[in-house]
Structures are given as structure tokens and as C-alpha cells.
Design a protein around this motif. Structure first.
Motif, short mmCIF file in Angstrom:
data_model
loop_
_atom_site.label_atom_id
_atom_site.label_comp_id
_atom_site.label_asym_id
_atom_site.label_seq_id
_atom_site.Cartn_x
_atom_site.Cartn_y
_atom_site.Cartn_z
N PHE A 579 0.84 -1.20 0.00
CA PHE A 579 0.00 0.00 0.00
C PHE A 579 0.87 1.23 0.00
O PHE A 579 1.80 1.33 0.78
N PRO A 618 3.17 -1.80 -6.09
CA PRO A 618 2.50 -0.80 -5.26
C PRO A 618 1.02 -0.71 -5.59
O PRO A 618 0.59 -0.98 -6.71
N PHE A 619 0.23 -0.37 -4.57
CA PHE A 619 -1.18 -0.07 -4.78
C PHE A 619 -1.40 1.32 -4.20
O PHE A 619 -1.24 1.54 -3.01
N TYR A 620 -1.72 2.28 -5.06
CA TYR A 620 -1.79 3.67 -4.61
C TYR A 620 -3.15 3.98 -4.03
O TYR A 620 -4.17 3.84 -4.71
#
Lengths: 623, 623
Positions: A579, A618-620
Motif C-alpha cells: 500500500f 505498489p497499490f496507490y
């Protein structure tokens, strides 16, 4: 934002093509490189006065003779270093000369001595300047460590901005000091011509430090003269600065550097002989709580505006003396980094075309010295001269061998001159080392071999790394057909997991999701959700218990088990969905398990010696 | 090695299945949860004496009456909290009661008040204990901040080891305190029976603090009595501790917790009424530099061994009083973390089955208070009572609504009792808030709404994250056929690069190597080496200039350009070959460019909102 503050304080980055533009003309170079040597005159004067005072008027009558000897030594040193400049136009001074002519070990000894000397020069100059300032304004006395550190910070920032600016900032105080002192000596000669010689009083007031004076007057022995010579020879610390920094001069570098060296030596000689000569001729003696220089100025001008101006100029030149260390220390460590003796990061130019890492290292070490020694100049001085004279001796000896090997035109005269210099500085080194051993020189004598051992260990490490990285054969990369197994930790079923799975199956058809059961008996519900969303068609779900409620241990054990069933022996690649919150303080609100997991994976050697790749997806988070 | 030290200090991890085993029996629970309340008696006594002293003997004759009122309030509170324990066996005390019955806002206000109170209790108890110790041994006086922090560290370590050990460690000082005080009261009653009532002296010595005494005797007004009541009511801080910590009792939890609550209230009442009753009956007055409790002990036993024993017991109970905060604060923040009002990390049990993060947060805040307030108890006390009485009032009011809504058997009596409690604590809250506002209560009154705003902002954030992660449809992951482009920075041609290329071509057939030209004009040589080793067959080499000698900026610009030519709009994956040295200090010898590059990549949002994956391929250096 950090970049913004950085640019405000240090200026914008400068392109590499500007290297030549930031070089210094002779006037600026003299200001940047000479204050160390010039400011030494101020305390060497005091050392000679205190050294001879124990023998009373008879002793003080030897002042000028000693000053002549030291000035002669200065002349020998200056001529020698002018020859060094011609022989070594790329700079490097004592380190380069000793290394090339005497071998690696003497070179490293010279380098260690020089590095410590530059650090000491920065610390001593700042504490001496602050102590002088605090003597004039006693309210500042309790804050002198803080003031020294504030000045250190200021000089560091000026130097991080770049050399040209540093040279410019130094022009005013250095030429103010030179102008004021040369004017004073001219006026003093006039006074001496009009008034004729003075007579020393029968009883000379002792200085405030009681330890300096014995109970009765001492005789003028050879040992007393030698010891006083050794103390006064601290005037010569900093003379080598120009020869180390030849490449910062404008073209033609060699000519400009030699001329600047000559000008500096002549100016130093005039200041040193002039002040000591006037002091002896006019029979000036110091009161109990002032320096002999201060007494001379009062004798010539009284205690008015001129006195304050001279004291101010002395203070300023002591402060800028610290700056020569900022020019030379980073240059020497950069040369050593090129040879692999100190960490590589010290080699490169920063984005303002200065050796930023070297500057920061110098500032850190000088700040440490200031704090450890409580901002006290007198505690630092005994550490100071040993290193300088060790470097002088090695450099002079190196030049002797240089001329012997080269035997070019006029080599005999040059060899003789350097030989005399090596002998003189060697004798001074022995006298200083012996007389100041217990006072602090032992620390330097202990540290030099330790530093040399460290330099060699560092180079061994780099050599070993180079050996491991070398390509022995020209074999092209192999194994391109292998598809790695992907193992990915999951804590639930959500969009971040879907994105990561999406990536995983785009690079491999063997994807395993691992669920660590941090809350007891939650595995069943997780498996049900996994299958409800049809994810079992993409990745097999493996659940592992975690009796101690930790993530990393059970996960690492699980991938070890999975690796054992790997058909080709290659460890699985770990894919970590991470995250990325929208604001930095949101990090405080999320369990930061990705970072320690990554570190544990990368810094844990795989048992078969094969490397495990780690993928971050990544997860924005928005808002 | 860190793990080793950790296990030595804190004990080995405990499995989740042990949760039930670490619960406390009544004897240990009383020791763990009551010192806060019991130790309050010591300073409440002094507050009542100082409050009535300004009215002379006529004032002091009201001591026992006030003590009876406060004890009655204690009885009401204890009965109310026993009902709370029955209604809320999972614990949570004022926060849970206020939140469930009055709504979220009062619940958060109560939680904020409680959290600050627990922190203040830890700080006040430790500084008061250390101040008492330092009064006995004046040499310790200059070190009381350090001593307070050392005790804080000790209690923190004891609590990180786990609850059962904490309860055990507290048994000795708490029961020593109870035994010594109960014995003293019994002996005092005997003395009183034999000697009959005392008579207050005509002139009572004023206390050492001059601000306490007005110039002339004040009359005994209602306001004086109310103010003194408010000061004395600090005796009740800590009464709620047991109701917050119900789950730590052994089964049957409710019965055990109610009995312990009753026992604590009875003991507190005996101690409070006994000491104040004896003081008034025997007409004890304090000397200028001692507490009234100390004067009472001297009156009964003289200044010998028994006196020292009672003082020692007082000191020890003050020190362990800080411990109640360690039991309750982590529990309250864990409940709030479950509801999403504070960071999630505060929710979980650590590997010793205690709320480790909550304990560390409490220790950090208490340490901060100790340092900021210079270890001075008297500066902290005015901040202390406001929060406790705010939480009491909200909790009592919540219970009133609870009974009103439930109307079970006997609800009228229960409602009346809680109503009386709410009224009494509400009045006390107003009096304390008004009389101590300028002295420090303003800080608490200001902080409570700020904390409530923070709690709500944190919950909003979690709600928003949950919304972004929610899977709205059951679509399976798509795009599995896409092969990502791999971009990889290279600084030369060596084994590490080969390993990384090897991995890259095993997951993609579109691999690009990027060489950033940190040294001017080095690109040509690099390309020649690349082609000489046949690497151009595996990966295209792109070279980019770096006018400012930095790596990251030019590399990021280059991958942005490469992304623009991406056919499907997906950003390229970056593969970073990373050296892993054999020893940690070798890190100092290598340019650490991999880490900042990774961070720059992960925390730089891609312009199209699509995530860029980053792959680490470690290369392990031997030796």
C-alpha cells in the motif's frame, strides 16, 4: 520540499561542463588557501614568548634569532613545495609525493597525518576564534561550544555552495588581516627608528597560567631553545595547503600556484619577523592576561579604535583559517578514494561541483572534536603539530628520492635543499613528539597506525569485490527459459491483492498465495472468500498458522518449504503487494509489514547460494 | 542478536493458546489494578489539610465531615462501577459505557479524557515517588528526572514481559502498604481510646509553600468547603481501573471483578476515613516541611523504625501506582483501535500476549511529560483530576440512560444511584475545572477536542481506504497475457549485471538496460564492453547523459520517455540489481543508490494512475 530548502541554502546544481569556470584566480586562491598558515603566526608568536619567558630577559633576547631560524625553515619548505607543485601539477601534496617516491606505507602514513591535521585545523581555528571573541565579550563565554558549532555549520554551508563563492567570502577578512598587520609593522618600524631600542624591565610579569613559570629563572640552554623552536614551528602548519590544491587554480595552474606559494611565504615571513622583531627591539612584555601580540599593538597604538581593529582582524582570520581544511581535506580523501583506500562515496563531485561528502565528513569530525574537547583550544594544540611535521618530513624525504632518481638539471641543489628540509622537519617532529607526548600527541601517534590499517582493510575489500564481479569468460547469460515460481503473501481479498495477482500471472504461470493466520481460526473464512472470488483459478492458496501472532517468521518458513519442492533448485520469487498512502503521515496508520519483510528476504542468504528476487507491486491509495 | 537481547529482557514469545493462562486471580488483580486509587489517598489527605488550614482550627474540624462526603461518593462510584462490570463484562469502562449509551462523541470525549489521565497517572506517580525518595536522600535531588525515567523504563520492561509477572511484582508493595496502614489505623484507634480527643493549638504552623496561606484566617464558607472537596476528590482518581480491565480476571470474570472492586472500595474508605479521622480526633498538625500523614505517623510512633517503614510503604505504592496505567491504557487504545479511532498497530497482542505497542506509546508519552515538566509533581497535578471526573460524569450519565432504556428489575434504584453519582461528579468536575483552569486544566480542556478531531480523522481515513479496496464485482483478475517491459539500470558490465539480466529475460522478452553517464564521455566505452560480451543480444542498451552527476533524476526521466512509447499504456517494470555485502559495515563502502532509487520509484505516482512494479535481484558478495 527538501530539494527546495537544499537549493535555497546551497544553490542550484551546476553542470559538469562548468568545472573550469569555478577555478580561482591568484588573489582569491591566496585568500582561500593561506589563512591557515597566516593565522598560525598569531599563536606561534605567543608560544615563542611563553617558551623564552622562563629564562627572563636573557631568554627573550633570543626571540628574533629563533624567528629567523623558523623563517629560514619556512623558506626551505616554500621552495620545496614550489618544486613539488611543478613536479605534481594534479595536486595531492604530501600524500602523493610520499606514495609515489617512498612507497604505499609512507604515503598512507602521510595521508593519515594530513587528514587528522585538517580536521584539527578546522576545530582549533574555530575554537581559538570563538575564545578570542568570548574574551572580548565575556557574556558569550558559557556558549563557546555552541558558537564554535554554529560557525562550523556556517563555513560548511558556504563550502557546500562551491569553491568560487568560498574564495570570494574569504577575500575580505584575509586582505583586511594582511593590510592591518603590514600597516602596523610599517608604523612600528617608524616608531622604532624614532624611539630607538627599548630595555626589558628587571621583573617581567608572569602570564596568567601559573604552570608556565618555574619558581626561579631558568638558564638559556640548548634544550630550552630547541623546545621553544618546536613550539614556534607551529607557525608552519598549513604551509602545504597550496601544493595540495593545485588544480583549483586558473590556467596556467602551475605558474599561478607557484607564484601564490611564493607570495604567501614572503607575507608570512614579513608578519612573523616583523612582529617578533618589533617586540624584541621595543622590549615589549605582556600583562598577565593578554597575548604578546595584543601587548605589541597596545604599545604602538594604545587601546583605542586601532587596537580593536587589529584584534578584530585577528579574530576573522582565525575563523577563515578553518576554511583551508574545507578546500584540502575533501581533495585528499577524494584522491585516496580514487586509489580505493577510503569509501568510494568520498570520490565524487556533488551537484555543486564540490566534494560534498568529504565536506560533510570533515564537518562531522571537527564538530566531534569541538564537543569532546569542550571547545578548548589549548587541549587541542598538542595534537596538532605532530601530524603536520610528520607529513612535512615524509614529503621532503620523498622529494629527496625523487631528485635522486630523476637527476635532471640542477638536481644536486634541489636534493640538498629538500634534504635540509627533511632533516629540519624530522628533528622538529622528534622534539615536538617527545615534548608533547603526554599532552595529547600520543593520541595521534596511536591513531595513525590504526588509520593505516583501516585504509588497507578497505582496499582489500574493494579488491575482493572486484575479483568476485569480474567476468572471466565471455559466456552470454543463460537460463532465459526458466519461469520463476511466484509466492505472494496475502492478508485478505481486496483490490490490492487483485492488482498484485494480475501482475504475478503476467510473468509466471506458477503463482502461490500464502495466508499467515495472525488471528486464530481465520484460515477457513479466508479460503472461502478466495474461492468465492474465483481466485483459486489463478493462484493456489496456502495457509500457515502463526502461534506467536507474527507474520515474517511463518512466511519465511513457508517459502523455505516451497523451495524444497522446487524442481530446478531455484528459490521462488516473492511478490509483495504494498500500500502506498496518499500522505506521508498516513504511514502511521498502516501496519508497515512490507518493509521488514523485504529486508528479511533480501538480507537472508538463500541456503543454496542462489539469489531470491523480490517484486514490489505498489497499490496507490487516493486521498 | 537483537532477538537474543529481546528474549532475555522480555522473555520468549508466548503462543496465542496461552491467553487464558495469563489471567489474574483476585489477590493479584487487586495488586495490579488498585495502587492508583490507594496511592491517591496519600495526596488527597494532604490536599484536604492544606485546603482547610486557611480557616484555622475551625476549618480543620471539618476534615472528617468532608472525608465522609468523599467516602460516600466513593461508595456511589464503586456501586455504579460494579453495575457497569455486570453490564459490560468485556471491559472498556467509561469509553464503552459513554459510547454505547450517549453516542459516539461523548464516548470519544471520555476516551480522550481517560487516555490523558492514564498517561498523567504514570508520570505523576513516578515523579511523586521519586520526589519522596529524594526528600529522604537529598543527594538524589538533582537526578530526579533521570530517576523517574529509569523507573519508567523498569516498569515498562516488567509490563512488556506480561501481565502475570506484572501482577506478581506488584503483590509485595501493595500488600505491604495495606498491612502497614491498616495496622497503623488499628494502633491509632487504641491510642485515641486511651488518650481521648486532642485540642488544636491556638497557632497552627503554616506550610512551607507561602502561597497557600492568606494573611489572616479565612472564614469557613461554603465555597471553601466546595473547593476543598474538589481537591480532596483527587482521592478517587483510579477507581474506574477495575471496570476497564474485567477480562484480565480469572473465570468467573464478572464475579471476581465485582468482589475485587468492593474490596478495593472498602479498603480505600478505611484508609481515608481512618487517617483523616485520627488526624482530627488527635488534633494533629503538620510541621512546616512535612505532610500531614507524616505528622500523624510521628504522633503515633515517633520518628524511629516504624516511621521509616510507613514512609517506605508510601513510596513503594506510589511507584507501583504508575503500573495501573500500564494495564488500562493499552486496553483502552486497543478497544479504540478495534473501532478504527487510533492506528491499527495499537490493537494487536504482541508476542508476549500483551499490547506491546500501547505500552510503548504510554511509556513514550509519560516520559515526555516527565521531561517537559521537569519531573515536578505539583506542576502535573492540576492537569490530573479534570480528565478523571469528566470520564466519571460521562460514564455515570451513560449508566443513567442505560437503566432508563433497559428498565429491568430494580431499575429505579439503580438509575437514582447513578444519577446521584453523575450529579456529584459533574459538580466536582465544574469546581475542579474552574478552580484549576489557569493552573493547567486549560491544557486538558484544549487537548480533549483536538484528540476527538484526530480520532475522527483517523476513522475517516480507514473508511476511505476500505472503500477503495472493496471488491464491488466478482470479476476475476484480467490481463494475465501481458508481458511487462523490464528496464534495468546498469553501472558497468560484471557478474551482478549478468545475474540480473538472466532473471529479467526469464520473465520478459522486452528488456532494456539504461546506463546513466555519471562520468562525462564514458558511454562509448560502456557500449563497447556491452557488445563485446554479447549482451546486446539479450537487452538493448540505452545511455543517458547526467550533466549534474546524479543517478536518479536522469534515470527517472529516461523511464518516463520509455513509458511514452509503451503500446498498451502500462509503465515498465524496473529491475534493480542490488549488491548485498557480507558484513553490515561494508555498506559504508558502497554507493547506496539502490535504496533511494527504489523509494523514488515506489512513492512516485505514475501519471496514468497505473502502478509500476519494482524487482530487486540481490547479488551476494562473499566475505
Amino acid at each position: 520540499m527538501i530539494n527546495h530548502v537544499r537549493h535555497l541554502l546551497l544553490g542550484s546544481p551546476l553542470p559538469s561542463a562548468d568545472v573550469g569556470h569555478n577555478r580561482l584566480d591568484k588573489v582569491r586562491a591566496l585568500a582561500a588557501l593561506s589563512p591557515d598558515a597566516l593565522a598560525s603566526v598569531a599563536y606561534a608568536n605567543q608560544e615563542i614568548y611563553l617558551g623564552l619567558l622562563v629564562a627572563g630577559a636573557a631568554g627573550l633576547m633570543q626571540s628574533f634569532t629563533l624567528a629567523l631560524v623558523i623563517t629560514a625553515l619556512l623558506g626551505v619548505l616554500a621552495l620545496s613545495y614550489m618544486q613539488t607543485i611543478a613536479a605534481y601539477p594534479s595536486g595531492g601534496g604530501s600524500y602523493t609525493v610520499a606514495r609515489e617516491n617512498l612507497g604505499e606505507l609512507p604515503g598512507l602514513v602521510a595521508a593519515a597525518a594530513l587528514m587528522m591535521d585538517y580536521v584539527l585545523n578546522a576545530a582549533v581555528s574555530l575554537t581559538a576564534g570563538v575564545a578570542a571573541l568570548a574574551s572580548a565579550f565575556p557574556a558569550l563565554w558559557p556558549h563557546r561550544i555552541g558558537l564554535s558549532l554554529a560557525l562550523l555549520l556556517l563555513i560548511t554551508l558556504v563550502n557546500l555552495r562551491g569553491l568560487r563563492e568560498a574564495g570570494t567570502a574569504m577575500v575580505v577578512p584575509v586582505y583586511l588581516f594582511l593590510g592591518v598587520y603590514l600597516g602596523m609593522i610599517a608604523w612600528g618600524i617608524g616608531v622604532a627608528l624614532v624611539q630607538g631600542p627599548g630595555v626589558f624591565p628587571a621583573v617581567i610579569p608572569p602570564p596568567a597560567e601559573p604552570a608556565v613559570m618555574p619558581g626561579a629563572l631558568a638558564p638559556v640552554t640548548l634544550f630550552l631553545l630547541l623546545r621553544t623552536f618546536a613550539s614556534g614551528a607551529t607557525a608552519l602548519t598549513g604551509v602545504e595547503a597550496i601544493s595540495n590544491a593545485v588544480p583549483i587554480f586558473k590556467d596556467p595552474v602551475t605558474v599561478n600556484a607557484r607564484r601564490t606559494m611564493a607570495a604567501m611565504a614572503v607575507l608570512m615571513g614579513i608578519l612573523f619577523l616583523g612582529t617578533i622583531g618589533l617586540t624584541q627591539y621595543l622590549a615589549v612584555v605582556a600583562g598577565p592576561e593578554e597575548t604578546i601580540l595584543s601587548a605589541l599593538v597596545r604599545r604602538l597604538f594604545g587601546s583605542g579604535v586601532v587596537y580593536l581593529l587589529v584584534q578584530l582582524a585577528t579574530l576573522l582570520v582565525l575563523i577563515v583559517a578553518a576554511n583551508t581544511s574545507y578546500t584540502d581535506f575533501p581533495r585528499v580523501v577524494s584522491l585516496m578514494a580514487r586509489d580505493g583506500f577510503v569509501p568510494r562515496q568520498l570520490r565524487a563531485l556533488g551537484d555543486r561541483l564540490v566534494f560534498s561528502n568529504g565536506i560533510l565528513l570533515l564537518a562531522g569530525l571537527a564538530g566531534l572534536l569541538i564537543v569532546v574537547f569542550g571547545g578548548d583550544t589549548h587541549a587541542l594544540i598538542p595534537l596538532f603539530a605532530v601530524g603536520a611535521f610528520l607529513a612535512f618530513t615524509l614529503s621532503q624525504s620523498g622529494m629527496v628520492l625523487h631528485w635522486w632518481r630523476e637527476r635532471g638539471p640542477g638536481w644536486r641543489a634541489k636534493l640538498l635543499m629538500n634534504g635540509a628540509g627533511a632533516l629540519a622537519t624530522g628533528v622538529a617532529l622528534l622534539v615536538i613528539g617527545a615534548s608533547k607526548f603526554a599532552g595529547g600527541a600520543w593520541l595521534i601517534i596511536l591513531l595513525i597506525p590504526l588509520l593505516v590499517l583501516l585504509f588497507r582493510a578497505i582496499r582489500r575489500h574493494y579488491a575482493e569485490v572486484g575479483r568476485q564481479l569480474r567476468l572471466d569468460d565471455d559466456a552470454p547469460p543463460a537460463g532465459c527459459t526458466r519461469h520463476p515460481r511466484i509466492v505472494m503473501p496475502v492478508a485478505g481479498v481486496h483490490r490490492g491483492v487483485i492488482e498484485a495477482l494480475n501482475y504475478a500471472c503476467s510473468i509466471s504461470d506458477d503463482v502461490i498465495a500464502v495466508y499467515v493466520e495472525m488471528e486464530p481460526d481465520s484460515a477457513g473464512a479466508m479460503r472461502a472468500r478466495w474461492e468465492a472470488h474465483g481466485l483459486d483459478r489463478v493462484a493456489r492458496l496456502v495457509t500457515v498458522p502463526s502461534p506467536y501472532r507474527s507474520l515474517i517468521g511463518p512466511f519465511l518458513d513457508c517459502i523455505d518449504r516451497l523451495d524444497e519442492e522446487s524442481p530446478d533448485g531455484w528459490p521462488a520469487t516473492v511478490l509483495i503487494p504494498e500500500f502506498v498512502p496518499a500522505r506521508w503521515w498516513h504511514f502511521l496508520l498502516h501496519n508497515q509489514s512490507a518493509l521488514p519483510l523485504k529486508w528479511a528476504l533480501i538480507y537472508r542468504r538463500h541456503r543454496h547460494g542462489k539469489a531470491r528476487a523480490v517484486i514490489d507491486v505498489p497499490f496507490y491509495l487516493k486521498e
